[in-house]
Design a protein around this motif. Structure first.
Motif, PDB file in Angstrom:
ATOM      1  N   ILE A 165      22.409  45.989 -13.412  1.00  0.00           N
ATOM      2  CA  ILE A 165      23.184  45.873 -14.630  1.00  0.00           C
ATOM      3  C   ILE A 165      22.913  47.236 -15.508  1.00  0.00           C
ATOM      4  N   SER A 166      23.910  47.662 -15.941  1.00  0.00           N
ATOM      5  CA  SER A 166      23.952  48.932 -16.966  1.00  0.00           C
ATOM      6  C   SER A 166      25.047  48.864 -18.109  1.00  0.00           C
ATOM      7  N   ILE A 167      24.835  49.682 -19.066  1.00  0.00           N
ATOM      8  CA  ILE A 167      25.738  49.942 -20.135  1.00  0.00           C
ATOM      9  C   ILE A 167      26.528  51.216 -19.951  1.00  0.00           C
ATOM     10  N   GLY A 168      27.780  51.318 -19.795  1.00  0.00           N
ATOM     11  CA  GLY A 168      28.708  52.262 -19.507  1.00  0.00           C
ATOM     12  C   GLY A 168      29.146  52.605 -21.097  1.00  0.00           C
ATOM     13  N   CYS A 169      29.227  53.696 -21.306  1.00  0.00           N
ATOM     14  CA  CYS A 169      30.007  54.251 -22.757  1.00  0.00           C
ATOM     15  C   CYS A 169      30.793  55.488 -22.786  1.00  0.00           C
ATOM     16  N   ASP A 170      31.789  55.210 -23.426  1.00  0.00           N
ATOM     17  CA  ASP A 170      32.694  56.615 -23.661  1.00  0.00           C
ATOM     18  C   ASP A 170      32.219  57.201 -24.748  1.00  0.00           C
ATOM     19  N   ALA A 171      31.490  58.306 -24.456  1.00  0.00           N
ATOM     20  CA  ALA A 171      30.761  58.968 -25.561  1.00  0.00           C
ATOM     21  C   ALA A 171      31.839  59.901 -26.500  1.00  0.00           C
ATOM     22  N   GLY A 172      33.142  59.778 -26.036  1.00  0.00           N
ATOM     23  CA  GLY A 172      34.078  60.485 -26.664  1.00  0.00           C
ATOM     24  C   GLY A 172      34.494  59.634 -27.866  1.00  0.00           C
ATOM     25  N   ARG A 173      34.417  58.243 -27.715  1.00  0.00           N
ATOM     26  CA  ARG A 173      34.920  57.382 -28.496  1.00  0.00           C
ATOM     27  C   ARG A 173      33.865  56.587 -29.438  1.00  0.00           C
ATOM     28  N   VAL A 174      32.674  56.421 -28.909  1.00  0.00           N
ATOM     29  CA  VAL A 174      31.382  55.941 -29.394  1.00  0.00           C
ATOM     30  C   VAL A 174      30.436  57.126 -30.007  1.00  0.00           C
ATOM     31  N   LYS A 175      30.395  57.146 -31.422  1.00  0.00           N
ATOM     32  CA  LYS A 175      29.449  58.208 -31.823  1.00  0.00           C
ATOM     33  C   LYS A 175      28.040  58.254 -31.075  1.00  0.00           C
ATOM     34  N   THR A 176      27.215  56.973 -31.114  1.00  0.00           N
ATOM     35  CA  THR A 176      25.987  56.721 -30.525  1.00  0.00           C
ATOM     36  C   THR A 176      26.304  55.471 -29.447  1.00  0.00           C
ATOM     37  N   CYS A 177      25.922  56.105 -28.227  1.00  0.00           N
ATOM     38  CA  CYS A 177      26.051  54.898 -27.265  1.00  0.00           C
ATOM     39  C   CYS A 177      24.962  54.069 -27.122  1.00  0.00           C
ATOM     40  N   PRO A 178      25.103  52.804 -26.962  1.00  0.00           N
ATOM     41  CA  PRO A 178      23.763  52.007 -26.953  1.00  0.00           C
ATOM     42  C   PRO A 178      23.154  52.112 -25.494  1.00  0.00           C
ATOM     43  N   THR A 180      20.405  49.889 -24.856  1.00  0.00           N
ATOM     44  CA  THR A 180      19.889  48.093 -24.862  1.00  0.00           C
ATOM     45  C   THR A 180      20.690  47.236 -25.294  1.00  0.00           C
ATOM     46  N   PHE A 181      20.318  46.142 -24.969  1.00  0.00           N
ATOM     47  CA  PHE A 181      21.068  45.046 -25.316  1.00  0.00           C
ATOM     48  C   PHE A 181      20.849  44.700 -26.925  1.00  0.00           C
ATOM     49  N   ALA A 182      19.929  44.839 -27.257  1.00  0.00           N
ATOM     50  CA  ALA A 182      19.671  44.632 -28.739  1.00  0.00           C
ATOM     51  C   ALA A 182      20.760  45.648 -29.468  1.00  0.00           C
ATOM     52  N   ASP A 183      20.908  46.887 -29.035  1.00  0.00           N
ATOM     53  CA  ASP A 183      21.834  47.907 -29.389  1.00  0.00           C
ATOM     54  C   ASP A 183      23.162  47.417 -29.773  1.00  0.00           C
ATOM     55  N   LEU A 184      23.711  46.391 -28.679  1.00  0.00           N
ATOM     56  CA  LEU A 184      25.207  45.803 -28.731  1.00  0.00           C
ATOM     57  C   LEU A 184      25.572  45.116 -29.805  1.00  0.00           C
ATOM     58  N   LEU A 185      24.290  44.592 -30.457  1.00  0.00           N
ATOM     59  CA  LEU A 185      24.629  43.636 -31.649  1.00  0.00           C
ATOM     60  C   LEU A 185      24.911  44.427 -32.906  1.00  0.00           C
ATOM     61  N   LYS A 186      24.687  45.646 -32.905  1.00  0.00           N
ATOM     62  CA  LYS A 186      24.923  46.535 -33.948  1.00  0.00           C
ATOM     63  C   LYS A 186      26.322  46.686 -34.712  1.00  0.00           C
ATOM     64  N   PRO A 187      26.505  46.641 -36.065  1.00  0.00           N
ATOM     65  CA  PRO A 187      27.867  46.640 -36.256  1.00  0.00           C
ATOM     66  C   PRO A 187      28.822  47.652 -36.047  1.00  0.00           C
ATOM     67  N   GLN A 188      28.396  48.823 -35.590  1.00  0.00           N
ATOM     68  CA  GLN A 188      29.351  49.719 -35.346  1.00  0.00           C
ATOM     69  C   GLN A 188      30.094  49.888 -33.971  1.00  0.00           C
ATOM     70  N   TYR A 189      29.709  48.705 -33.065  1.00  0.00           N
ATOM     71  CA  TYR A 189      30.314  48.340 -31.955  1.00  0.00           C
ATOM     72  C   TYR A 189      31.305  47.314 -32.070  1.00  0.00           C
ATOM     73  N   LYS A 235      30.575  36.289 -32.267  1.00  0.00           N
ATOM     74  CA  LYS A 235      30.617  35.792 -33.814  1.00  0.00           C
ATOM     75  C   LYS A 235      30.644  37.087 -34.447  1.00  0.00           C
ATOM     76  N   ASN A 236      29.942  38.061 -34.129  1.00  0.00           N
ATOM     77  CA  ASN A 236      30.031  39.107 -35.003  1.00  0.00           C
ATOM     78  C   ASN A 236      31.187  40.229 -34.877  1.00  0.00           C
ATOM     79  N   GLY A 237      31.848  39.956 -34.012  1.00  0.00           N
ATOM     80  CA  GLY A 237      33.048  40.628 -33.570  1.00  0.00           C
ATOM     81  C   GLY A 237      32.942  41.997 -32.589  1.00  0.00           C
ATOM     82  N   ASN A 238      31.728  41.904 -32.282  1.00  0.00           N
ATOM     83  CA  ASN A 238      31.643  43.078 -31.251  1.00  0.00           C
ATOM     84  C   ASN A 238      32.175  42.838 -29.506  1.00  0.00           C
TER      85      ASN A 238
END
Length: 381
Positions: A165-178, A180-189, A235-238
């Motif tokens: 299992i991995s986390i894919g991220c569009d670096a052109g749309r996401v300033k800092t790619c997550p 870890t799973f802990a990162d995914l809870l951050k409000p910027q996502y 719940k946090n909208g991410n």
């Protein structure tokens, strides 16, 4: 790249490092001159050898497959390679389908000539199909080389390719790619985190929830923390309920996608020409690996072609084609020992650390039950 990707299993890695419609009943009477029937053959040898199987499969002339996207683990090259080698046409229905869709097609089309011949299933779904008596026992020539724990004792299914299992991220749309799973809870996502399907039906999404459980105090015996994680993410909208596909990524609808590493790595290559900078990270806080499993429909309308397809997939050619799609083939260790491993492709696999562990059949069945009871509630509202 126009398909969606719902699709589960147990990765014994390998050097540390798979529409109801009316139709005529299928002709399952493919037999040899001495009366051996492909529909009951439990190995090529049992049918009179590989040459006899090839002859019978060519006579059938067709293979019905389902839920095999061409850009999933290099299936396009596998399909083309089989067709070119044997002159047998592969018809792929519902390439976007989930493992559960495959099982449903088998049960709803029993006795019809449009029933699937072969299945590529998440391992928990392969277990379910075997328990339902839907699968034919068949040992490919390389069956003995498939590691113990990666195959059914009755040869009704065996693992084929796997990943993490991995986390894919569009670096052109996401300033800092997550990463870890802990990162995914951050409000910027907010509104950006997607799964590849519904975990009650899709192997990849099932693995995503299992990985989240491991990252949040859960275990193979306890997937509930994974459900709780996605409830919190919702719940946090991410969390977004949009199921991630190459098309949704290109449109910017799912800029962060939890999916298998071989899919995300393959997309990174393909997206370059579309101007998408797709980054891939295997989360260190929820490292979860799985295989998919191959199986033959017990009532396959083209039983010889179904068995020949399995022989092709578990040949060095077939296994290395999966490897070229960034997936770890189940015979990787055997190929390396035999000197037939594509070492260039192996060197390109996403980096992981540590030795993977895998849930047992009972643990997967329990997790599937928990998900079935709680997923909708976790992400509703």
């Amino acid at each position: 790249m126009t398909v969606s990707l719902p699709r589960t299993a147990a990765l014994g890695v390998i050097a540390a490092l798979a529409l109801s419609a009316c139709g005529a009943a299928p002709d399952d009477s493919t037999t040899t001159a001495d009366g051996k029937n492909a529909a009951t053959a439990t190995s090529a040898a049992d049918f009179g050898g590989l040459d006899a199987l090839v002859k019978a499969a060519k006579k059938e002339g067709k293979l019905n497959a389902i839920a095999l996207p061409r850009d999933w683990a290099n299936y396009g090259a596998l399909i083309d390679g089989f067709e070119k080698k044997y002159g047998i046409k592969i018809s792929v229905e519902n390439p976007d389908g989930s493992s559960q869709d495959e099982i449903n097609a088998v049960t709803s089309r029993k006795g019809q000539d449009r029933a699937p011949d072969v299945l590529d299933l998440g391992s928990s779904f392969a277990l379910s199909a075997a328990q339902q008596g839907l699968l034919a026992p068949y040992k490919v020539a390389s069956y003995a080389d498939i590691p113990e724990g990666q195959k059914d004792a009755q040869a009704r299914w065996y693992n084929d390719y796997g990943g993490y299992i991995s986390i894919g991220c569009d670096a052109g749309r996401v300033k800092t790619c997550p990463t870890t799973f802990a990162d995914l809870l951050k409000p910027q996502y907010k509104g950006q985190v997607a799964l590849n399907g519904n975990p009650t039906k899709s192997g990849s999404a099932f693995g995503g929830v299992y990985a989240a459980a491991l990252a949040n105090g859960g275990s193979f015996d306890d997937i509930q923390p994974g459900l709780d994680f996605f409830a919190k993410l919702k719940k946090n909208g991410n969390y977004t309920p949009v199921e991630s596909t190459p098309a949704t990524v290109e449109k910017g609808e799912t800029p962060i996608s939890i999916d298998w590493d071989y899919l995300n790595a393959g997309y990174a290559d393909e997206f370059k020409s579309k101007g998408v900078d797709w980054k891939v990270a295997v989360p260190t806080d929820g490292q979860f690996s799985q295989f998919y499993s191959q199986a033959v429909n017990k009532d396959a309308p083209h039983p010889a072609a179904a068995r020949l397809w399995q022989e092709y997939l578990y040949s060095a050619e077939g296994q290395n084609l999966w490897l070229k799609g960034y997936a770890r083939p189940v015979l990787m260790t055997a190929l390396e020992k035999a000197g037939t491993l594509d070492t260039t492709a192996a060197a390109k696999l996403p980096e992981v650390s540590g030795t993977p562990a895998f849930p047992t059949e009972d643990q997967q069945s329990k997790a599937k039950t928990v998900l079935g009871q709680g997923w909708a509630k976790a992400v509703s509202g």
